[in-house]
Write an enzyme that holds these catalytic residues in place. Structure first.
Site, mmCIF file in Angstrom:
data_model
loop_
_atom_site.group_PDB
_atom_site.id
_atom_site.type_symbol
_atom_site.label_atom_id
_atom_site.label_comp_id
_atom_site.label_asym_id
_atom_site.label_seq_id
_atom_site.Cartn_x
_atom_site.Cartn_y
_atom_site.Cartn_z
ATOM 1 C CG HIS A 146 -48.703 -66.053 36.218
ATOM 2 N ND1 HIS A 146 -49.144 -66.059 34.922
ATOM 3 C CD2 HIS A 146 -47.446 -66.553 36.175
ATOM 4 C CE1 HIS A 146 -48.193 -66.543 34.134
ATOM 5 N NE2 HIS A 146 -47.138 -66.835 34.873
ATOM 6 C CD GLU B 278 -45.818 -68.221 31.766
ATOM 7 O OE1 GLU B 278 -44.953 -67.531 32.323
ATOM 8 O OE2 GLU B 278 -46.645 -68.899 32.406
ATOM 9 C CG HIS C 218 -43.401 -63.974 35.654
ATOM 10 N ND1 HIS C 218 -43.404 -63.805 34.297
ATOM 11 C CD2 HIS C 218 -43.918 -65.201 35.882
ATOM 12 C CE1 HIS C 218 -43.909 -64.890 33.724
ATOM 13 N NE2 HIS C 218 -44.228 -65.757 34.671
ATOM 14 C CD GLU C 219 -44.388 -67.159 39.208
ATOM 15 O OE1 GLU C 219 -45.567 -67.523 39.130
ATOM 16 O OE2 GLU C 219 -43.521 -67.513 38.389
#
Lengths: 320, 192
Positions: free
Chosen positions: A163, A240, A159-160
């Site tokens: 980003h 997100e 997930h990071e």
């Protein structure tokens, strides 16, 4: 692979949806900015009854963009490592458990290897920082490494990295800088109105038109500041969802990140550094104190539902 | 007259802008595919480098398993040869087959190693096993990333209106790097 059939491939669709909504909100943001410049002119026109060259509207745009550019340049200095170290992050060694997970996910995301940090907090959380993939850093808390299984931590890390791949830090800081610009206009408006009110008398006509411009600035600044902040949060929430969908793309295992989110919703520990709240937008999860309108993250249940493809239209099979 | 010229100029400018953006987008996607392939290459090379160490390590224990060891060495050189022939997203077929074979052969060594407690307990063997597992994961993820990038590249080429110019710019669909899941799963099962 490991993911259930219904979910496989739907992450492409989820990514497209989040990107489309981001564009929509960004368009609204631009329209908002332009509309306020017009509004200022309309206020002046209604008050004075005559149309003049739109100095005030142009001044509004110039001030906003000047302040925003200044803020943005200030934000920009210092790479991701500086942020991670500022929050007390400790660099992890090559070959360790966390480092190896990041290596695998960086390969899956086609990204250069970021600097990897562990924060000594027992809350389950993580963040990515840095303006470009080459200067990015990723940090996870000790709590995340201890409480999550390998698959779950992999999901969080993915997930990071999502980003980073989607350039979310840059987008977020740009919007934050613009909102700061709006606030500055609002602030100038208030101060000038005050000064104008106090220094009555003297050259009346000039003071009056100055107070009027100040008043228009105040109104436009307040509206853009409020709506701009709300739009910025809307964009943040879409990013997100996008990072969640990217995580599924990289891991091909929706259960990993979904279970990590479930664990976070049950975990009561809250000990992320307070000064890190300025970076709340990039935490893996964050509970908003300002309510839904200004939340930087969607509710956990909604994120889990999206990851598991429960809210989306039937997945696009030919994409898998 | 003037209006016509203005309209024509605008149309030409818009067309040129679109041609430029389509060109750049295709180049960017092609480079991503290229980079993703380079990443697979790095990981495959890493594995090829580890195999001689593995053979060296198990040789003294597995004197009666010469056939198994030779099969690995052979599969490795075959895979390396197939890799040479690959150019950005073409001629992947041979490599895919050779890789499946290599994976199976490696699996046999680790399965046999179970019969040699001394070998299994040695630090060297444990490190090698860990390195190979980690490299195996990275090979799998780099292959997945490659396929994702190929999907984006190929989709862009097939979509209207980019499809009208993709061929003109010399782009053609890249091959996916697919693995026979069944065979690999069998190979992985005995592995670690």
């Amino acid at each position: 692979m490991r993911g259930s059939e219904a979910v496989r491939g739907s992450f492409w669709e989820a990514q497209r949806l989040a990107r489309r909504r981001t564009s929509l909100y960004l368009t609204l943001f631009i329209i908002l900015t332009a509309a306020m410049a017009v509004l200022i002119e309309v206020i002046l026109w209604l008050a004075s009854g005559k149309l003049e060259f739109p100095w005030a509207g142009i001044a509004f745009l110039v001030v906003t963009f000047a302040v925003a550019s200044f803020q943005y340049l200030r934000f920009r200095s210092g790479g991701g490592s500086a942020v991670a170290e500022g929050l007390g992050g400790r660099r992890v060694e090559v070959g360790s458990y966390v480092h190896r997970l990041v290596e695998e996910m960086a390969i899956a995301a086609s990204l250069p290897m970021p600097a990897v940090y562990v924060l000594d907090n027992s809350e389950i959380n993580a963040f990515a920082a840095g303006m470009s993939p080459e200067r990015s850093a990723i940090a996870v808390t000790r709590g995340a490494t201890e409480k999550l299984t390998r698959d779950e931590l992999q999901g969080v890390i993915a997930h990071e990295l999502g980003h980073i791949a989607n350039a979310d830090t840059r987008l977020n800081l740009r919007l934050a800088a613009m909102v700061m610009g709006f606030f500055f206009v609002f602030f100038i408006g208030i101060r000038m109105t005050e000064i104008g009110m106090w220094s009555g008398g003297g050259r009346r006509g000039q003071t009056q038109s100055l107070v009027l411009i100040a008043f228009a600035f105040m109104i436009a600044g307040a509206i853009t500041w409020f709506l701009g902040a709300a739009l910025r949060s809307s964009v943040s929430r879409q990013r997100e969802y996008l990072a969640d969908a990217s995580a599924v793309q990289y891991t091909r295992y929706p259960e990993g990140i979904a279970n990590a989110l479930r664990k976070i919703s049950l975990d009561q520990t809250r000990d992320m550094p307070k000064r890190g709240l300025a970076f709340a937008h990039m935490y893996f999860s964050h509970r908003s104190i300002w309510g839904k309108l200004f939340a930087t993250h969607p509710p956990l249940e909604k994120r889990i539902a999206r990851i598991e493809g429960r809210e989306l239209s039937p997945p696009n099979q030919d994409q898998s | 007259m003037v209006t016509t010229i203005v309209v024509i100029v605008i149309v030409v400018v818009l067309l040129a802008l679109w041609l430029m953006s389509a060109y750049n987008r295709l180049v960017r996607l092609k480079n991503q595919v290229h980079n993703a392939w380079a990443q697979i290459d790095v990981q495959l090379q890493r594995r090829y480098d580890l195999i001689p160490n593995l053979i060296e390590c198990v040789k003294e224990y597995m004197q009666y398993e010469k056939g198994t060891l030779e099969a690995v060495v052979e599969a490795r050189s075959e895979a390396m040869k197939a890799r040479e022939k690959v150019e950005d997203g073409a001629n992947l077929g041979d490599l895919m087959q050779a890789e499946v074979k290599l994976k199976g052969a490696l699996g046999n060594i680790f399965a046999l190693a179970e019969n040699y407690p001394d070998l299994k307990a040695s630090d060297n063997m444990r490190n090698l096993q860990e390195e190979l597992t980690s490299t195996e994961n990275k090979v799998a993820f780099s292959r997945q990333a490659y396929n994702d990038n190929v999907l984006l590249y190929n989709t862009e080429q097939q979509q209207f209106p980019t499809m009208l110019v993709a061929g003109m710019y010399g782009h053609k669909p890249a091959d996916l790097y697919e693995v026979d899941e069944e065979k690999v799963r069998k190979a992985v099962k005995v592995e670690f």
